[in-house]
Scaffold this motif. Structure first.
Motif, PDB file in Angstrom:
ATOM      1  N   PRO A 118       0.827  -1.216   0.000  1.00 34.72           N
ATOM      2  CA  PRO A 118       0.000   0.000   0.000  1.00 34.72           C
ATOM      3  C   PRO A 118       0.853   1.254   0.000  1.00 34.72           C
ATOM      4  N   SER A 119       0.351   2.230  -0.694  1.00 35.56           N
ATOM      5  CA  SER A 119       1.091   3.480  -0.761  1.00 35.56           C
ATOM      6  C   SER A 119       1.039   4.186   0.593  1.00 35.56           C
ATOM      7  N   LYS A 120       1.819   5.225   0.701  1.00 35.28           N
ATOM      8  CA  LYS A 120       1.890   5.965   1.962  1.00 35.28           C
ATOM      9  C   LYS A 120       0.521   6.550   2.305  1.00 35.28           C
ATOM     10  N   ARG A 121      -0.158   7.036   1.261  1.00 34.27           N
ATOM     11  CA  ARG A 121      -1.451   7.657   1.514  1.00 34.27           C
ATOM     12  C   ARG A 121      -2.460   6.625   2.011  1.00 34.27           C
ATOM     13  N   GLN A 122      -2.413   5.441   1.335  1.00 33.03           N
ATOM     14  CA  GLN A 122      -3.335   4.386   1.759  1.00 33.03           C
ATOM     15  C   GLN A 122      -3.082   3.968   3.199  1.00 33.03           C
ATOM     16  N   LYS A 123      -1.809   3.854   3.506  1.00 36.62           N
ATOM     17  CA  LYS A 123      -1.456   3.460   4.882  1.00 36.62           C
ATOM     18  C   LYS A 123      -1.982   4.473   5.877  1.00 36.62           C
ATOM     19  N   ARG A 124      -1.799   5.741   5.559  1.00 35.84           N
ATOM     20  CA  ARG A 124      -2.231   6.796   6.466  1.00 35.84           C
ATOM     21  C   ARG A 124      -3.746   6.745   6.662  1.00 35.84           C
ATOM     22  N   GLU A 125      -4.447   6.533   5.537  1.00 33.80           N
ATOM     23  CA  GLU A 125      -5.913   6.511   5.630  1.00 33.80           C
ATOM     24  C   GLU A 125      -6.401   5.311   6.442  1.00 33.80           C
TER      25      GLU A 125
END
Lengths: 261, 519
Positions: free
Chosen positions: B8-15
């Motif tokens: 998962p991308s960084k954004r996905q992880k954050r979300e």
């Protein structure tokens, strides 16, 4: 020795003599004459006993007269300046002198870890079970096996203790050797007060003795210090404090202890 | 070779993290509870808003506060936080703590047709700043060789200098941040009973058991002038003239109270020359002296009365008789502003010029004391006869107090009026403190918790907290709104005799000879 309250009973049944009060008044009025006569005429041991009693009475009388005189004096006898510094709002105030004056010196000492675990009597002689317990051999069954023991030293027994049935009672703590109070000395204030015992914390000789509440020299007891008004570090009134027994209670017939602070 | 899904991308992880860490709002939208009509009163009981329709769903303290501010036409920057007291319709009771649901509170108290009655709310403005609660010991400072009898912070909250007076005959100045001594003021031959900073913070006055008053320079620790002698007993209290009354060319004045059995006088001194200005006398020893903002000198005495003198003319103006035993302490509603002078806790730096300083000091005084065009400076007295009383000495017509506060079971030792002038706290020998409404003397709360005599009490600058010091070796911090204890500051090894606070720093000292600073 009067047997029963027969005088009261007779008075209730038949009433008093009609001249009872007068007789009492007259007797009281002649009291001085009687005393004087006794003082002059008694001889020997009776005279000694009488003189001793009279001496004691006179001391009490003088004390009472002095108290009355002091009461009659108006105003403050003398205004003493307090010796220890107090803030302005406590000046001129009759502070009740409490035995609380725990100097900060001891408190500093308590703060040191080492001081916390040292006790006034670090080493005591061990007491063997042979010395402490006497074997009970009365009764047929008991004599055969001899499992019953009498504690031969003073003990502390809690207020709600009831003895167990004879069949199950292995240790007997004699009534005559039980103590409820100890004369506890505050080491720095040098005051001794009699305080009720709350429990036996540790008897260094044997854990069994602790359980039985045996009071020997060096035993740590817990005493009720609520009268002294000592406050804990968190501001609560201290209730129980530990003290160590300093004498041999079985020899002295009293219990002396020193407070551990 | 099987296809591997990319990580998962960084954004996905954050979300994802956000989704799993935050609580989802699952509560039902509240049903429409209807509305009520509110009448909002100000501090003095005058209506601000006569009637306004408010939805129950919106009736939170924050929203009401915004409403009042908008109604009064304030700019966003000048908004004041308000607290609301709810007057229950048809009853005398006032609820001081605003509930999360106003409707259910009204239903609890048996108000059925809530939407049809007018509910009166009184708005109490709060300080715009909030003082943090002191919760731990910051410093334990040794230095004094005898018990500490009094302590006071520098009037400027940013300087954080503490002055203490002790039974060893010295006063000491400490740095509150580092907990280090700055100066030892030696000179008195007996206990230092009172220490007061001048309202501009440039001088320090000490009164002592040896009957002298000394002035010190806190910058250098050197005495200014000679010891001011004249009292024949001890000097138990000193008070500086408020900054806005300092006269040009003459410098500040100082009042000192003589206790003891030979001395019943209050003396005012010209500090710069060390000369006596006036000598006022009582019938018996003086216990406390205060200098009011209208140039009145108030003194409480053991002769059961409180006297007020005009410091300019040197004449007695009021003689307040009520108490049946000696008066232990007096407090003014302007104590805080007079003590801090021109040092406003909100401003970044003190004003530069002399005129500005006087102007600000006067403004601060008038903000608390002036109602309309009338100056009312409340005076509260604590007495040995188990009562306290509130007086209005300036506008007093009939020699009667505004209220007599009965409720303590033993002598009242100390009292304080909150900096905003609304609350009064008393404390004494019956082991608890009590809170009262300063304006009408209505009883609010009993603060129970101490197991020994409560010696002193002080309010924080925002009037939201009270600090009490006690014989039971603790300091306790109380929430004045609910009357609950917020914090118990333990650590002193003996009675705590002196306490003072500035900002979030509480200083205390007592019989165990250490000064402690709590934060």
């Amino acid at each position: 020795m009067p047997q029963n309250e027969y005088i009261e009973r007779a008075q209730k049944l038949h009433g008093k003599r009609l001249d009872t009060e007068e007789r009492a008044r007259k007797k009281a009025a002649r009291e001085g004459h009687k005393q004087s006569e006794n003082a002059q005429n008694l001889r020997g041991l009776r005279a000694k006993l009488y003189a001793k009693e009279r001496h004691h009475q006179k001391i009490q009388m003088r004390k009472q007269i002095k108290q009355h005189e002091e009461r009659n004096v108006k105003g403050n006898a003398q205004e003493k300046e307090p010796t220890n510094p107090v803030p302005a709002y406590l000046l001129d105030r009759a502070n009740p002198t409490t035995a609380k004056a725990l100097s900060s010196q001891i408190k500093n000492k308590r703060a040191e870890k080492a001081a916390r675990f040292s006790v006034p009597i670090p080493k005591v002689k061990g007491i063997s079970e042979e010395e402490l317990f006497k074997v009970v051999k009365t009764g047929k069954k008991v004599a055969k096996k001899a499992w019953k023991r009498v504690v031969t030293k003073p003990t502390f027994v809690g207020p709600d203790f009831t003895r167990r049935p004879v069949k199950y009672e292995r240790f007997i703590r004699p009534m005559g050797l039980r103590y409820k109070k100890a004369n506890v000395t505050h080491p720095t204030l040098n005051v001794t007060v009699q305080l009720p015992i709350l429990g036996v914390k540790k008897n260094p000789s044997n854990p069994l003795y602790t359980q039985l509440g045996v009071l020997t020299k060096g035993t740590i007891i817990e005493v009720n210090v609520s009268d002294l008004g000592i406050v804990t570090a968190s501001g609560k009134i201290a209730w129980g404090r530990y003290a160590q027994i300093t004498n041999n209670p079985e020899n002295d017939g009293c219990l002396n202890a020193v407070l551990l602070v | 070779m099987a296809t591997v899904i990319p990580p998962p991308s960084k954004r996905q992880k954050r979300e994802n993290l956000e989704l799993s860490s935050t609580q989802q709002d699952v509560s039902e939208p509240t049903p429409d509870a209807g509305s009520f009509r509110a009448r909002i009163l100000d501090d003095a009981g005058e209506p601000i808003i006569d009637a306004v329709e408010i939805q129950f769903a919106d009736a939170s303290e924050k929203n009401l506060s915004t409403l009042v501010n908008t109604y009064l036409g304030r700019e966003q920057d000048d908004f004041l936080p308000y607290r609301f007291d709810i007057h229950l319709p048809g009853k005398d009771t006032i609820v001081g703590v605003f509930p999360s649901s106003l409707l259910s509170l009204l239903q609890q108290h048996g108000v059925t047709a809530a939407s049809e009655t007018i509910i009166t709310l009184s708005a109490r403005p709060q300080a715009v700043f909030k003082v943090r609660i002191a919760s731990r010991q910051l410093h334990k400072i040794r230095g004094h060789t005898q018990a500490i009898l009094v302590c006071q912070w520098h009037p400027d909250t940013k300087i954080k200098r503490l002055a203490t007076g002790s039974g060893d005959g010295t006063a000491r100045i400490w740095d509150g941040d580092s907990g280090t001594p700055t100066h030892t003021l030696k000179g008195h031959t007996s206990w230092v009973l009172d220490v007061r900073w001048s309202p501009d913070g440039t001088k320090l006055a000490t009164g002592s058991m040896d009957g002298t008053v000394r002035i010190w320079d806190p910058q250098t620790g050197a005495p200014i002038g000679k010891a001011m002698t004249g009292h024949r007993g001890w000097v138990c209290s000193v008070a500086w003239q408020p900054y806005h009354l300092w006269r040009d060319g003459e410098g500040p004045r100082l009042a000192s109270a003589g206790g003891g059995k030979d001395d019943n006088t209050v003396r005012t001194w010209l500090v710069n020359s060390g000369r006596v200005d006036h000598v006022f006398s009582c019938e018996s020893g003086v216990t406390c002296v205060k200098w009011g903002g209208t140039d009145f000198v108030y003194a409480a005495s053991k002769d059961k009365t409180i006297r007020a003198w005009d410091a300019k003319a040197g004449t007695i103006v009021r003689h307040m008789k009520l108490h049946s035993h000696k008066v232990n302490h007096i407090a003014l509603s302007t104590d805080y502003v007079l003590r801090t002078g021109f040092f406003d806790p909100r401003s970044q730096s003190p004003p530069a010029t002399e005129e500005e300083k006087v102007k600000i000091a006067r403004e601060r005084f008038e903000k608390v004391a002036k109602k309309g065009d009338k100056v009312t400076e409340l005076l509260a007295s604590a007495s040995e006869d188990f009562t306290a009383a509130v007086w209005d000495p300036i506008n007093m017509q009939d020699k009667k107090p505004i209220a007599r506060l009965q409720g303590h079971q033993k002598a009242v030792n100390h009292l304080a009026i909150s900096p905003d002038g609304t609350l009064l706290a008393t404390c004494g020998w019956d082991n608890h403190a009590k809170l009262w409404n300063a304006k009408d003397g209505k009883f609010l709360h009993t603060l129970r918790g101490h197991v020994g005599t409560v010696y002193q009490c002080y309010f924080s600058a925002d009037s939201r907290m009270l600090v009490t010091s006690s014989k039971d070796t603790t300091l306790k911090i109380w929430d004045v709104r609910s009357g609950k204890m917020l914090k118990d500051l333990t650590g002193h090894e003996d009675e705590v005799w002196a306490v003072d606070l500035v900002g979030a720093l509480v200083a205390s000292g007592g019989k165990d000879t250490t000064v402690r600073i709590w934060t």
